[in-house]
Design an enzyme around this catalytic site. Structure first.
Site, short mmCIF file in Angstrom:
data_model
loop_
_atom_site.label_atom_id
_atom_site.label_comp_id
_atom_site.label_asym_id
_atom_site.label_seq_id
_atom_site.Cartn_x
_atom_site.Cartn_y
_atom_site.Cartn_z
N GLY A 241 0.82 -1.20 0.00
CA GLY A 241 0.00 0.00 0.00
C GLY A 241 0.85 1.25 0.00
O GLY A 241 2.04 1.22 -0.34
N SER A 242 0.26 2.35 0.41
CA SER A 242 0.98 3.62 0.45
C SER A 242 1.96 3.65 1.61
O SER A 242 1.87 2.85 2.55
CB SER A 242 -0.01 4.77 0.59
OG SER A 242 -0.62 4.74 1.87
N VAL A 245 0.13 4.24 4.93
CA VAL A 245 -0.46 3.01 5.46
C VAL A 245 0.63 2.12 6.04
O VAL A 245 0.47 1.52 7.12
CB VAL A 245 -1.24 2.26 4.36
CG1 VAL A 245 -1.63 0.86 4.82
CG2 VAL A 245 -2.50 3.04 3.97
N GLU A 263 5.64 -3.43 1.33
CA GLU A 263 5.81 -3.05 -0.08
C GLU A 263 5.03 -1.77 -0.29
O GLU A 263 3.81 -1.80 -0.51
CB GLU A 263 5.33 -4.16 -1.01
CG GLU A 263 6.08 -5.47 -0.87
CD GLU A 263 7.49 -5.41 -1.42
OE1 GLU A 263 7.90 -4.35 -1.94
OE2 GLU A 263 8.20 -6.43 -1.34
N CYS A 297 3.15 0.31 -8.37
CA CYS A 297 4.18 0.84 -7.48
C CYS A 297 5.49 1.02 -8.22
O CYS A 297 6.34 1.81 -7.81
CB CYS A 297 4.35 -0.04 -6.25
SG CYS A 297 4.61 -1.77 -6.64
#
Length: 510
Positions: A241-242, A245, A263, A297
């Site tokens: 995620g971001s 997060v 990640e 990403c």
């Protein structure tokens, strides 16, 4: 519109989103309606997990682990092999569902399922290669070695942009390592998770492991997600995620001294030097920036252009962007589908406003598309911006098809600008100069977890470990020795002498 492939995958109008193998009949966490970004219309409804449902699943997972950990690795790998074969049967319908629910073009949706198949093949071999070491003991008639043992129930929190592939990176390796998995997928893509779980568990049942090996809890992050992060029965949480997060995940899991695989965001750059082969660079940058509508990403966010090649590269790139066909991602010939939601479109437009405020020059695209075929409100034109390295917005990742072009004078400045962002996932340099290439791959070069020469930032193969440094989180998944994260290391010493010598020559007593 009715899609026949949904029936092939067992997707109904209303679906349970909670399973410990078998699906719970009536989860009590409320309803979640999945809408397609293609046309904005509902696809189907999923019943979410409540805290009570989460407990039901976790209890089954913990119980299943006690027996699954004792199944020999090669036998566990046979289950994974069969999962790969089952995915081959359902590659087309599952790939179409990825496209329908997430919005990436069909070749990418099918490619994502192929990545799952490849991951299964990789994991099968790993089932016979859970290697430990033997070491020389300093004590006479002593043997030292290390072993790797299963870890437990692994929590997997996946993102919308790769709704099934990233799950397979974790679940299939964890399975051959002797772990069970509890999967919390993105609320943007719940149906792909339901369909994938059906495939995985159908195979597990065939082998007599139909409860607790593969588990699913679709629910809100505030309720189900928080429970998983704080749960001491989950020794490892893998989260995609971001960066924001990821920080929350790291804190919650770290408070109980659990492990994480993170990640997170990327702000990936391609360095283009004056001697670069533009016939390679332009298509690499185009796919990196426009593929998955800029929602990877590993998407290319920045191109650092040496001044001598800047004008010609920009001319070619603009021509390439003009040929990008935007539309229904299920249709043949479409190169870019919609963003995942109207919220993602709003975030992109807010980012463009900041870019203009900070002096960036939009030289192509950025508009929200409307009219026939674009009724969902999720379609945009990919955007190219002439930017400067000191613009604050360049430090952030906008999860959309926005590409910055930044000029640099030489390779020294290129590497300096490249590394001058908080993120460190994927990177690339295009050059025919061996010295520049090797420098980019050296300790004084790219500070990213992935560094490429003469290929783009997107499209990593599963054989190598995937992940990044700095604000990208430091996690590694998929290939190489990533399997070790799903196991616990144990050092063993066996004394087969009739004496009890101590290490370091210590004498204790007479």
């Amino acid at each position: 519109m009715t899609y026949d492939f949904l029936k092939d995958l067992g997707i109904e109008d209303v679906n349970s989103g909670v399973a410990y193998g078998p699906f719970l009949d009536k989860p009590s966490g409320g309803e979640l309606v999945s809408e397609s970004p293609i046309d904005g219309k509902p696809i189907a409804t999923v019943l979410k997990a409540s805290s009570k449902d989460y407990e039901t699943v976790m209890n089954k997972a913990v119980a299943a682990f006690k027996s699954w950990r004792m199944v020999p690795g090669p036998k566990r790998a046979e289950v994974v092999r069969a999962i790969g074969d089952e995915l081959r049967k359902y590659k087309e319908p599952l790939g179409k569902l990825v496209t329908l629910e997430m919005g990436k073009i069909l070749p990418e949706g099918l490619g994502e399922v192929q990545e799952m198949i490849d991951m299964a093949d990789f994991a099968v071999g790993q089932g016979r290669m859970l290697y430990g070491l033997t070491m020389q003991s300093e004590r006479v008639k002593h043997r030292m070695m290390e072993q790797w043992h299963p870890l437990g129930a692994v929590g997997v929190i996946s993102a919308f942009n790769f709704p099934v592939a990233v799950y397979s990176w974790n679940a299939l390796l964890a399975a051959v390592c002797g772990d069970v998995t509890v999967w919390k997928p993105s609320s943007n893509t719940p149906l792909t998770a339901v369909a994938t779980h059906r495939i995985f568990n159908r195979v597990a049942e065939r082998f007599g492991f139909g409860e607790g090996i593969f588990n699913l809890v679709i629910g809100s992050g505030r309720e189900v997600g928080e429970m998983m992060l704080k749960d001491p029965r989950v020794p490892l949480v893998s989260a995609t995620g971001s960066t924001d997060v990821g920080r929350k995940v790291a804190v919650r899991v770290g408070e109980r001294l659990g492990r994480t695989i993170l990640e997170l965001g990327g702000n990936n750059a391609v360095i283009v030097l004056d001697d670069a082969d533009l016939d390679l660079v332009v298509p690499a940058v185009l796919f990196g920036a426009v593929g998955t509508a800029g929602q990877r990403c590993t998407s290319t966010r920045r191109v650092l252009l040496q001044q001598g090649i800047s004008a010609e590269f920009t001319r070619r790139l603009l021509k390439a962007y003009e040929q990008v066909r935007i539309g229904n991602p299920l249709h043949e010939g479409t190169l870019m589908g919609p963003l995942v939601s109207k919220g993602a479109v709003s975030d992109m437009q807010a980012g463009l406003a900041k870019i203009r405020e900070q002096g960036g020059e939009v030289i192509y695209g950025g508009e929200v598309l409307s009219g026939s075929g674009f009724e969902s409100g999720c379609y945009v034109k990919p955007c190219i911006v002439k930017a400067k390295r000191d613009m604050p917005i360049v430090q952030d990742e906008i999860f959309a098809p926005i590409l910055y072009l930044i000029e640099v004078k030489d390779v020294d400045e290129a590497i300096d600008v490249h590394n001058d962002v908080p993120q460190g996932l994927s990177s690339s340099m295009f050059t025919l100069n061996l010295r520049h290439a090797e420098r980019f791959l050296s300790p004084e070069g790219s500070d990213c977890g992935i560094a490429n020469i003469n290929i783009g930032t997107s499209g990593a193969e599963i054989g190598g470990a995937f992940g990044g440094e700095k604000d990208t989180g430091g996690g590694r998944e998929s290939g190489s020795d990533s399997w070790k994260q799903y196991m616990r290391r144990q050092t063993n010493t066996v004394n087969y002498s009739i004496e009890l010598p101590l290490a370091q020559g210590i004498k204790f007593g007479d």
